[in-house]
Design a protein around this motif. Structure first.
Motif, PDB file in Angstrom:
ATOM      1  N   PRO A 275       0.819  -1.213   0.000  1.00  0.00           N
ATOM      2  CA  PRO A 275       0.000   0.000   0.000  1.00  0.00           C
ATOM      3  C   PRO A 275       0.855   1.266   0.000  1.00  0.00           C
ATOM      4  O   PRO A 275       1.931   1.305   0.607  1.00  0.00           O
ATOM      5  CB  PRO A 275      -0.814  -0.123   1.300  1.00  0.00           C
ATOM      6  N   GLU A 276       0.350   2.293  -0.693  1.00  0.00           N
ATOM      7  CA  GLU A 276       1.119   3.526  -0.835  1.00  0.00           C
ATOM      8  C   GLU A 276       1.455   4.165   0.511  1.00  0.00           C
ATOM      9  O   GLU A 276       2.552   4.697   0.699  1.00  0.00           O
ATOM     10  CB  GLU A 276       0.347   4.538  -1.694  1.00  0.00           C
ATOM     11  N   ASN A 277       0.502   4.117   1.448  1.00  0.00           N
ATOM     12  CA  ASN A 277       0.757   4.769   2.734  1.00  0.00           C
ATOM     13  C   ASN A 277       1.874   4.087   3.509  1.00  0.00           C
ATOM     14  O   ASN A 277       2.656   4.742   4.208  1.00  0.00           O
ATOM     15  CB  ASN A 277      -0.522   4.828   3.563  1.00  0.00           C
ATOM     16  N   GLN A 278       1.980   2.761   3.390  1.00  0.00           N
ATOM     17  CA  GLN A 278       3.069   2.060   4.071  1.00  0.00           C
ATOM     18  C   GLN A 278       4.419   2.406   3.449  1.00  0.00           C
ATOM     19  O   GLN A 278       5.403   2.652   4.159  1.00  0.00           O
ATOM     20  CB  GLN A 278       2.826   0.555   4.018  1.00  0.00           C
ATOM     21  N   THR A 279       4.461   2.422   2.125  1.00  0.00           N
ATOM     22  CA  THR A 279       5.703   2.794   1.445  1.00  0.00           C
ATOM     23  C   THR A 279       6.103   4.221   1.781  1.00  0.00           C
ATOM     24  O   THR A 279       7.278   4.517   2.036  1.00  0.00           O
ATOM     25  CB  THR A 279       5.532   2.646  -0.076  1.00  0.00           C
ATOM     26  N   MET A 280       5.117   5.114   1.802  1.00  0.00           N
ATOM     27  CA  MET A 280       5.402   6.516   2.084  1.00  0.00           C
ATOM     28  C   MET A 280       5.862   6.709   3.520  1.00  0.00           C
ATOM     29  O   MET A 280       6.743   7.534   3.796  1.00  0.00           O
ATOM     30  CB  MET A 280       4.148   7.354   1.825  1.00  0.00           C
ATOM     31  N   LYS A 281       5.295   5.959   4.432  1.00  0.00           N
ATOM     32  CA  LYS A 281       5.701   6.066   5.834  1.00  0.00           C
ATOM     33  C   LYS A 281       7.155   5.640   6.003  1.00  0.00           C
ATOM     34  O   LYS A 281       7.938   6.310   6.697  1.00  0.00           O
ATOM     35  CB  LYS A 281       4.791   5.204   6.708  1.00  0.00           C
ATOM     36  N   LYS A 282       7.530   4.544   5.367  1.00  0.00           N
ATOM     37  CA  LYS A 282       8.913   4.075   5.440  1.00  0.00           C
ATOM     38  C   LYS A 282       9.859   5.073   4.785  1.00  0.00           C
ATOM     39  O   LYS A 282      10.923   5.400   5.342  1.00  0.00           O
ATOM     40  CB  LYS A 282       9.024   2.711   4.763  1.00  0.00           C
ATOM     41  N   ALA A 283       9.474   5.571   3.607  1.00  0.00           N
ATOM     42  CA  ALA A 283      10.324   6.536   2.905  1.00  0.00           C
ATOM     43  C   ALA A 283      10.467   7.826   3.703  1.00  0.00           C
ATOM     44  O   ALA A 283      11.562   8.411   3.765  1.00  0.00           O
ATOM     45  CB  ALA A 283       9.739   6.832   1.527  1.00  0.00           C
ATOM     46  N   SER A 284       9.382   8.279   4.324  1.00  0.00           N
ATOM     47  CA  SER A 284       9.439   9.510   5.115  1.00  0.00           C
ATOM     48  C   SER A 284      10.358   9.350   6.318  1.00  0.00           C
ATOM     49  O   SER A 284      11.124  10.263   6.655  1.00  0.00           O
ATOM     50  CB  SER A 284       8.032   9.901   5.577  1.00  0.00           C
ATOM     51  N   THR A 285      10.281   8.199   6.965  1.00  0.00           N
ATOM     52  CA  THR A 285      11.144   7.961   8.124  1.00  0.00           C
ATOM     53  C   THR A 285      12.617   7.988   7.730  1.00  0.00           C
ATOM     54  O   THR A 285      13.446   8.637   8.391  1.00  0.00           O
ATOM     55  CB  THR A 285      10.800   6.607   8.766  1.00  0.00           C
ATOM     56  N   ILE A 286      12.942   7.296   6.649  1.00  0.00           N
ATOM     57  CA  ILE A 286      14.334   7.282   6.182  1.00  0.00           C
ATOM     58  C   ILE A 286      14.778   8.685   5.784  1.00  0.00           C
ATOM     59  O   ILE A 286      15.888   9.129   6.121  1.00  0.00           O
ATOM     60  CB  ILE A 286      14.486   6.308   4.996  1.00  0.00           C
ATOM     61  N   ALA A 287      13.910   9.407   5.074  1.00  0.00           N
ATOM     62  CA  ALA A 287      14.263  10.750   4.617  1.00  0.00           C
ATOM     63  C   ALA A 287      14.505  11.694   5.791  1.00  0.00           C
ATOM     64  O   ALA A 287      15.454  12.492   5.775  1.00  0.00           O
ATOM     65  CB  ALA A 287      13.152  11.301   3.722  1.00  0.00           C
ATOM     66  N   ILE A 288      13.665  11.612   6.814  1.00  0.00           N
ATOM     67  CA  ILE A 288      13.823  12.497   7.971  1.00  0.00           C
ATOM     68  C   ILE A 288      15.124  12.197   8.705  1.00  0.00           C
ATOM     69  O   ILE A 288      15.860  13.107   9.111  1.00  0.00           O
ATOM     70  CB  ILE A 288      12.612  12.359   8.911  1.00  0.00           C
ATOM     71  N   VAL A 289      15.435  10.913   8.870  1.00  0.00           N
ATOM     72  CA  VAL A 289      16.667  10.542   9.571  1.00  0.00           C
ATOM     73  C   VAL A 289      17.896  11.021   8.798  1.00  0.00           C
ATOM     74  O   VAL A 289      18.813  11.643   9.364  1.00  0.00           O
ATOM     75  CB  VAL A 289      16.719   9.014   9.782  1.00  0.00           C
ATOM     76  N   VAL A 290      17.925  10.751   7.499  1.00  0.00           N
ATOM     77  CA  VAL A 290      19.080  11.147   6.683  1.00  0.00           C
ATOM     78  C   VAL A 290      19.207  12.668   6.629  1.00  0.00           C
ATOM     79  O   VAL A 290      20.305  13.223   6.780  1.00  0.00           O
ATOM     80  CB  VAL A 290      18.955  10.560   5.264  1.00  0.00           C
ATOM     81  N   THR A 291      18.087  13.353   6.425  1.00  0.00           N
ATOM     82  CA  THR A 291      18.116  14.818   6.367  1.00  0.00           C
ATOM     83  C   THR A 291      18.595  15.413   7.685  1.00  0.00           C
ATOM     84  O   THR A 291      19.385  16.367   7.702  1.00  0.00           O
ATOM     85  CB  THR A 291      16.713  15.355   6.030  1.00  0.00           C
ATOM     86  N   THR A 292      18.126  14.856   8.785  1.00  0.00           N
ATOM     87  CA  THR A 292      18.545  15.352  10.095  1.00  0.00           C
ATOM     88  C   THR A 292      20.048  15.187  10.289  1.00  0.00           C
ATOM     89  O   THR A 292      20.729  16.100  10.788  1.00  0.00           O
ATOM     90  CB  THR A 292      17.785  14.614  11.208  1.00  0.00           C
ATOM     91  N   LEU A 293      20.582  14.044   9.895  1.00  0.00           N
ATOM     92  CA  LEU A 293      22.026  13.828  10.009  1.00  0.00           C
ATOM     93  C   LEU A 293      22.801  14.829   9.162  1.00  0.00           C
ATOM     94  O   LEU A 293      23.831  15.369   9.595  1.00  0.00           O
ATOM     95  CB  LEU A 293      22.368  12.394   9.599  1.00  0.00           C
ATOM     96  N   PHE A 294      22.318  15.090   7.952  1.00  0.00           N
ATOM     97  CA  PHE A 294      22.971  16.063   7.081  1.00  0.00           C
ATOM     98  C   PHE A 294      22.989  17.445   7.723  1.00  0.00           C
ATOM     99  O   PHE A 294      24.033  18.102   7.814  1.00  0.00           O
ATOM    100  CB  PHE A 294      22.250  16.140   5.730  1.00  0.00           C
ATOM    101  N   TYR A 295      21.834  17.894   8.164  1.00  0.00           N
ATOM    102  CA  TYR A 295      21.746  19.252   8.692  1.00  0.00           C
ATOM    103  C   TYR A 295      22.484  19.401  10.017  1.00  0.00           C
ATOM    104  O   TYR A 295      23.074  20.454  10.298  1.00  0.00           O
ATOM    105  CB  TYR A 295      20.282  19.661   8.847  1.00  0.00           C
ATOM    106  N   LEU A 296      22.444  18.368  10.838  1.00  0.00           N
ATOM    107  CA  LEU A 296      23.190  18.436  12.096  1.00  0.00           C
ATOM    108  C   LEU A 296      24.693  18.522  11.845  1.00  0.00           C
ATOM    109  O   LEU A 296      25.408  19.278  12.510  1.00  0.00           O
ATOM    110  CB  LEU A 296      22.862  17.217  12.963  1.00  0.00           C
ATOM    111  N   SER A 297      25.168  17.746  10.879  1.00  0.00           N
ATOM    112  CA  SER A 297      26.601  17.801  10.572  1.00  0.00           C
ATOM    113  C   SER A 297      26.971  19.147   9.963  1.00  0.00           C
ATOM    114  O   SER A 297      28.011  19.729  10.301  1.00  0.00           O
ATOM    115  CB  SER A 297      26.983  16.660   9.626  1.00  0.00           C
ATOM    116  N   CYS A 298      26.119  19.669   9.068  1.00  0.00           N
ATOM    117  CA  CYS A 298      26.390  20.992   8.484  1.00  0.00           C
ATOM    118  C   CYS A 298      26.431  22.066   9.568  1.00  0.00           C
ATOM    119  O   CYS A 298      27.371  22.862   9.643  1.00  0.00           O
ATOM    120  CB  CYS A 298      25.312  21.334   7.457  1.00  0.00           C
ATOM    121  N   GLY A 299      25.388  22.099  10.395  1.00  0.00           N
ATOM    122  CA  GLY A 299      25.336  23.110  11.440  1.00  0.00           C
ATOM    123  C   GLY A 299      26.424  22.937  12.477  1.00  0.00           C
ATOM    124  O   GLY A 299      27.054  23.912  12.912  1.00  0.00           O
ATOM    125  N   GLY A 300      26.670  21.688  12.881  1.00  0.00           N
ATOM    126  CA  GLY A 300      27.689  21.437  13.895  1.00  0.00           C
ATOM    127  C   GLY A 300      29.086  21.775  13.422  1.00  0.00           C
ATOM    128  O   GLY A 300      29.844  22.478  14.109  1.00  0.00           O
TER     129      GLY A 300
END
Length: 280
Positions: A77-102
């Protein structure tokens, strides 16, 4: 969309690595655990508000999440795929921005600029800085197109419903140029999108203040799109009754986020006005 996403991630990685390497050139750690020094507590509060707005702007995918989900195929189902993709995207994006800012704050301390690639006073090696900025330009051009599409679609749909017999709104024209494929033109799209691009460019030139503008945009979009509408849709979908425990918790969460968003918006506007007055 898939091709753009892949290219976008590659460009993001390029200028992130380049910026990280430039920030570690002298090897010294600057700054303090308390953040940027200010002359008063009020200035610190306004900077905190701007920072919250910048953080909110760092996660703007709620603008296009529905469009992305519509392109997914099932099963699963699309919502399950989107939930997994959103979780991965948020984690990766957070790591990127934390490293940039830090890394940025550790390298430059209180002098950390909004644009970490060109705002720190040295520009060598020139070719590397130019390459990183070219990556940013291409990255932002694609992002500008993608994030503007929902606005374009809604405006054009509204005009089509409002003026169903208008040739200016509904008629398409074919333009054939030498050595190029045929181009389909719609006068409404051409005029509205041109005015939109010119207007946003003029506003950007009028207020060339990176952090403050991002703070305002983040504060404007975060609560209604990322908090309020998802909570309201969840109430409708799950038939949550009023004054139940879950209803109270979600309402409290939504109101808290609204207050934080208003605080961020006020602080970002204050920073924008202050920066404009200082420059003038």
């Amino acid at each position: 969309m898939a091709i753009y996403s892949c290219c976008n991630h590659v460009l993001h990685l390029f200028f992130h690595w380049i910026g990280t390497w430039l920030r570690k050139r002298d090897g010294y750690v600057k700054g303090s655990i308390g953040g940027i020094s200010t002359s008063s507590a009020a200035d610190k509060i306004w900077l905190v508000a701007q920072a919250i707005g910048d953080i909110a702007f760092a996660y703007p995918y709620s603008l296009i999440v529905i469009e992305i989900q519509d392109t997914l195929k099932s099963p699963p189902p699309e919502n399950q795929t989107m939930k997994k993709a959103s979780t991965i995207a948020i984690v990766v994006t957070t790591l990127f921005y934390l490293s940039c800012g830090g890394f940025g704050y550790a390298a430059f301390g209180d002098d950390t600029p909004g644009n970490l690639l060109t705002g720190f006073g040295f520009y060598e090696p020139y070719w590397l800085i130019d390459f990183a900025n070219a990556c940013i330009v291409l990255h932002l051009l694609g992002g500008y197109q993608v994030y503007s599409q929902p606005l374009f679609a809604n405006v054009e749909r509204w005009f089509a419903d409002k003026f169903p017999s208008s040739g200016f709104v509904n008629d398409n024209y074919t333009l054939k140029l030498p050595l190029l494929p045929e181009i389909r033109l719609n006068l409404l799209r051409l005029c509205f999108r041109s005015i939109y691009v010119v207007s946003t460019t003029a506003i950007a030139m009028l207020f060339p203040y990176f952090n403050q503008v991002l703070g305002v945009l983040g504060a404007l979009f975060f609560w209604p799109l990322s908090i309020y509408f998802p909570v309201e849709m969840y109430f409708k979908q799950m038939n949550i009754e009023a004054w139940t425990t879950k209803w109270i918790l979600l309402r409290t969460f939504s109101m808290f986020c609204l207050l934080v968003t208003l605080f961020s918006l006020i602080g970002s506007i204050e920073g924008l006005i202050t920066a404009k007055l200082k420059k003038s």
